[in-house]
Structure formats: structure tokens, C-alpha cells
Design a protein around this motif. Structure first.
Motif, PDB file in Angstrom:
ATOM      1  N   PRO A   1      33.998 -15.376  43.758  1.00 48.71           N
ATOM      2  CA  PRO A   1      32.813 -16.232  43.657  1.00 48.71           C
ATOM      3  C   PRO A   1      31.741 -15.831  44.666  1.00 48.71           C
ATOM      4  CG  PRO A   1      34.824 -17.553  43.646  1.00 48.71           C
ATOM      5  CD  PRO A   1      35.225 -16.163  44.000  1.00 48.71           C
ATOM      6  N   TRP A   2      30.521 -16.226  44.373  1.00 48.91           N
ATOM      7  CA  TRP A   2      29.411 -15.957  45.274  1.00 48.91           C
ATOM      8  C   TRP A   2      29.558 -16.779  46.548  1.00 48.91           C
ATOM      9  CZ3 TRP A   2      25.034 -12.796  44.929  1.00 48.91           C
ATOM     10  CH2 TRP A   2      24.937 -12.036  43.758  1.00 48.91           C
ATOM     11  N   GLU A   3      29.008 -16.251  47.646  1.00 52.14           N
ATOM     12  CA  GLU A   3      29.015 -16.947  48.923  1.00 52.14           C
ATOM     13  C   GLU A   3      27.729 -16.634  49.671  1.00 52.14           C
ATOM     14  OE1 GLU A   3      32.399 -15.449  51.003  1.00 52.14           O
ATOM     15  OE2 GLU A   3      31.636 -13.405  51.129  1.00 52.14           O
ATOM     16  N   GLY A   4      27.202 -17.628  50.393  1.00 51.74           N
ATOM     17  CA  GLY A   4      26.026 -17.411  51.221  1.00 51.74           C
ATOM     18  C   GLY A   4      26.381 -16.648  52.477  1.00 51.74           C
ATOM     19  N   LEU A   5      25.425 -15.900  53.006  1.00 46.24           N
ATOM     20  CA  LEU A   5      25.647 -15.077  54.195  1.00 46.24           C
ATOM     21  C   LEU A   5      24.677 -15.466  55.306  1.00 46.24           C
ATOM     22  CD1 LEU A   5      26.158 -11.491  52.683  1.00 46.24           C
ATOM     23  CD2 LEU A   5      27.904 -13.131  53.397  1.00 46.24           C
ATOM     24  N   MET A   6      25.204 -15.516  56.519  1.00 42.64           N
ATOM     25  CA  MET A   6      24.376 -15.780  57.694  1.00 42.64           C
ATOM     26  C   MET A   6      23.464 -14.580  57.936  1.00 42.64           C
ATOM     27  SD  MET A   6      25.166 -18.793  58.654  1.00 42.64           S
ATOM     28  CE  MET A   6      24.583 -18.912  60.338  1.00 42.64           C
ATOM     29  N   PRO A   7      22.300 -14.772  58.558  1.00 46.18           N
ATOM     30  CA  PRO A   7      21.882 -15.989  59.279  1.00 46.18           C
ATOM     31  C   PRO A   7      21.131 -16.996  58.419  1.00 46.18           C
ATOM     32  CG  PRO A   7      20.339 -14.225  59.701  1.00 46.18           C
ATOM     33  CD  PRO A   7      21.404 -13.637  58.826  1.00 46.18           C
ATOM     34  N   ASP A   8      20.817 -16.645  57.177  1.00 46.97           N
ATOM     35  CA  ASP A   8      20.051 -17.543  56.317  1.00 46.97           C
ATOM     36  C   ASP A   8      20.736 -17.624  54.956  1.00 46.97           C
ATOM     37  OD1 ASP A   8      18.083 -19.221  55.392  1.00 46.97           O
ATOM     38  OD2 ASP A   8      16.648 -17.612  54.951  1.00 46.97           O
ATOM     39  N   PRO A   9      21.890 -18.298  54.876  1.00 44.26           N
ATOM     40  CA  PRO A   9      22.671 -18.288  53.631  1.00 44.26           C
ATOM     41  C   PRO A   9      21.994 -19.047  52.504  1.00 44.26           C
ATOM     42  CG  PRO A   9      23.622 -19.830  55.196  1.00 44.26           C
ATOM     43  CD  PRO A   9      22.532 -19.091  55.931  1.00 44.26           C
ATOM     44  N   LEU A  10      22.116 -18.494  51.319  1.00 46.63           N
ATOM     45  CA  LEU A  10      21.653 -19.198  50.123  1.00 46.63           C
ATOM     46  C   LEU A  10      22.684 -20.259  49.750  1.00 46.63           C
ATOM     47  CD1 LEU A  10      19.558 -19.219  47.748  1.00 46.63           C
ATOM     48  CD2 LEU A  10      21.165 -17.737  46.526  1.00 46.63           C
ATOM     49  N   ASP A  11      22.223 -21.425  49.357  1.00 53.91           N
ATOM     50  CA  ASP A  11      23.115 -22.518  48.981  1.00 53.91           C
ATOM     51  C   ASP A  11      23.639 -22.260  47.568  1.00 53.91           C
ATOM     52  OD1 ASP A  11      24.500 -24.844  49.047  1.00 53.91           O
ATOM     53  OD2 ASP A  11      22.766 -26.175  49.140  1.00 53.91           O
ATOM     54  N   VAL A  12      24.923 -21.918  47.447  1.00 54.40           N
ATOM     55  CA  VAL A  12      25.539 -21.553  46.174  1.00 54.40           C
ATOM     56  C   VAL A  12      26.628 -22.563  45.840  1.00 54.40           C
ATOM     57  CG1 VAL A  12      26.798 -19.776  44.902  1.00 54.40           C
ATOM     58  CG2 VAL A  12      25.089 -19.111  46.602  1.00 54.40           C
ATOM     59  N   SER A  13      26.692 -22.987  44.579  1.00 52.35           N
ATOM     60  CA  SER A  13      27.734 -23.899  44.121  1.00 52.35           C
ATOM     61  C   SER A  13      28.561 -23.216  43.045  1.00 52.35           C
ATOM     62  CB  SER A  13      27.125 -25.190  43.559  1.00 52.35           C
ATOM     63  OG  SER A  13      26.447 -25.893  44.572  1.00 52.35           O
ATOM     64  N   CYS A  14      29.877 -23.298  43.151  1.00 47.92           N
ATOM     65  CA  CYS A  14      30.776 -22.652  42.190  1.00 47.92           C
ATOM     66  C   CYS A  14      31.758 -23.673  41.638  1.00 47.92           C
ATOM     67  CB  CYS A  14      31.537 -21.502  42.843  1.00 47.92           C
ATOM     68  SG  CYS A  14      30.477 -20.169  43.444  1.00 47.92           S
ATOM     69  N   SER A  15      32.004 -23.614  40.346  1.00 41.77           N
ATOM     70  CA  SER A  15      32.950 -24.506  39.693  1.00 41.77           C
ATOM     71  C   SER A  15      34.337 -23.881  39.715  1.00 41.77           C
ATOM     72  CB  SER A  15      32.502 -24.778  38.253  1.00 41.77           C
ATOM     73  OG  SER A  15      32.465 -23.575  37.517  1.00 41.77           O
ATOM     74  N   PRO A  16      35.390 -24.641  39.419  1.00 41.70           N
ATOM     75  CA  PRO A  16      36.748 -24.087  39.454  1.00 41.70           C
ATOM     76  C   PRO A  16      36.972 -22.908  38.524  1.00 41.70           C
ATOM     77  CG  PRO A  16      36.838 -26.478  39.473  1.00 41.70           C
ATOM     78  CD  PRO A  16      35.405 -26.117  39.222  1.00 41.70           C
TER      79      PRO A  16
END
Length: 223
Positions: A99-114
Motif C-alpha cells: 500500500p501507499w505510504e506518506g514520507l517525511m518531511p512532508d507526507p501526503l495523507d493517504v488512506s488505504c482500505s483492507p
């Protein structure tokens, strides 16, 4: 009722309980607010955002992504997908089908379903790019890459050993490494460090009177 799609919270008042869109009910104590949170999507249908939103397709070349709520493409087993701001700041990634994930220092807000579908609200100015594994990697290059990850550094001799003796099999190489007796830091230290004792010394608690050494040198303990 307050709600936020693709990375924002969705909260739904439901008396004593709240029903998840995935078929489970989560009870809340007393008559308090009931809510369910599953992988960033909250009960009441927020998880359906990934199914209802337009799908962002990977076209094979970097491009500027459209704004708004989008379903993010899934990465292949040998691929890394990145959302980035021109100039080198990567804000989110997916690799190896994960699944997608946000990365520091400015992570994108990502939502993932099951089921693995991920969605995000994309701001203006983001680009999508990918990196794919080289499928025709030579045996020596593959050995060098593995040894760079699994040892303190590859050498010409260790590369040849992995390629020729172990037939470039990382599992066999690791098994052989695990079979080697462990070395002890104390033994290494005592062979190479033997500081003299200041002043006269006898075989007291801190003197090294062993193995025929001069009693005026060394100490009994390395630490």
C-alpha cells in the motif's frame, strides 16, 4: 456528523454502536458516540471513497497528476512508484505491491482500505514517477548488491566466492555464515591491547599475571 475523504477523519454518530462498511460492528460504551476506524477510513462509507474516486493510471513516464481525490495506482512486484514535488521532495510511495505510504518531511495523507486500494487528495504540483528493478542484472552485479546489503562491504574475493562457490544463492551463503563460530570482542581486544600499569605492580586484582606475562604490564580485565 463530520467527515473527511482520503486521509481525513470521518466520524458518524450512531448511538451505542457504529457499523463498519466491511461488515463489522464496533460498540461504544453507554450512549456515547460510536465510530469505527479501519486503515484510515472511518465507518459510514468513507472506505468507499477509493472505489468511487477516479483512478490515477501509471502511463510509463513521469507526469503531473491531476488534483482532487484519486485512487492511486498499485506498484508492481519489481517497481517503486513515487509522488513527488519537482525539486526532489517525495511525499508518498508504493513499492513491491505494498500500500501507499506518506514520507517525511512532508507526507501526503493517504488512506488505504483492507483490500489494498489507496486514495489521496492530490494537491496541485505533484508528479508521479517510477523506478523498476533491472531484470537482466549480471551475476556479479547481483552478488555485489546482495553483499552490500548483507555484509560489511563486498570485495572482489567475496563476490567471486558467492558467484562461484555458492552459485549466487543468498540462502546458501547465509547458512554458511551462520555456521561460522562467533568471534568474541574480548578475545580480539586482549590480543591487540595490553596497556602497561603505571608504577610497580604485583599479581593483585588489577594486574595481569597470566600466560607468563610481565606482572608490570596489562590488567586483569578488559572492561
Amino acid at each position: 456528523t463530520t467527515q473527511r475523504v482520503a486521509g481525513a477523519s470521518r466520524l458518524f454518530a450512531a448511538g451505542n454502536a457504529a457499523a463498519s462498511p466491511f461488515g463489522q460492528t464496533y460498540a461504544a460504551p453507554g450512549n456515547t458516540l460510536g465510530f469505527a476506524l479501519v486503515s484510515g477510513f472511518v465507518a459510514g462509507g468513507a472506505a468507499a471513497a477509493a472505489d468511487a474516486s477516479p483512478i490515477l493510471e501509471w502511463t510509463g513516464a513521469p507526469f503531473e497528476v491531476p488534483t482532487g481525490v484519486r485512487v492511486l495506482p498499485r506498484s508492481a512486484a519489481d517497481q517503486v512508484l513515487q509522488l513527488y514535488v519537482p525539486g526532489g521532495i517525495v511525499v508518498a510511495r508504493s513499492y513491491g505491491g505494498h500500500p501507499w505510504e506518506g514520507l517525511m518531511p512532508d507526507p501526503l495523507d493517504v488512506s488505504c482500505s483492507p483490500n489494498g486500494a489507496c486514495a489521496a487528495t492530490l494537491p496541485a504540483g505533484l508528479w508521479l514517477q517510477d523506478f523498476s528493478a533491472v531484470k537482466d542484472e549480471s551475476p556479479r552485479a547481483a552478488a555485489a548488491r546482495f553483499l552490500g546489503q548483507a555484509s560489511f562491504g563486498q570485495t572482489a574475493a567475496s563476490i567471486e566466492d558467492l558467484v562461484d562457490h555458492f552459485e549466487n544463492d543468498p540462502a546458501a551463503w547465509l547458512a554458511a555464515q551462520m555456521a561460522i563460530p562467533a568471534s568474541r570482542h574480548r578475545d580480539y581486544f586482549r590480543k591487540r591491547a595490553w596497556p602497561p600499569l603505571p608504577g610497580p605492580a604485583t599479581c593483585a586484582a588489577d594486574a595481569a599475571c597470566e600466560l607468563g606475562t610481565d606482572a608490570t604490564y596489562g590488567r586483569r580485565y578488559a572492561y
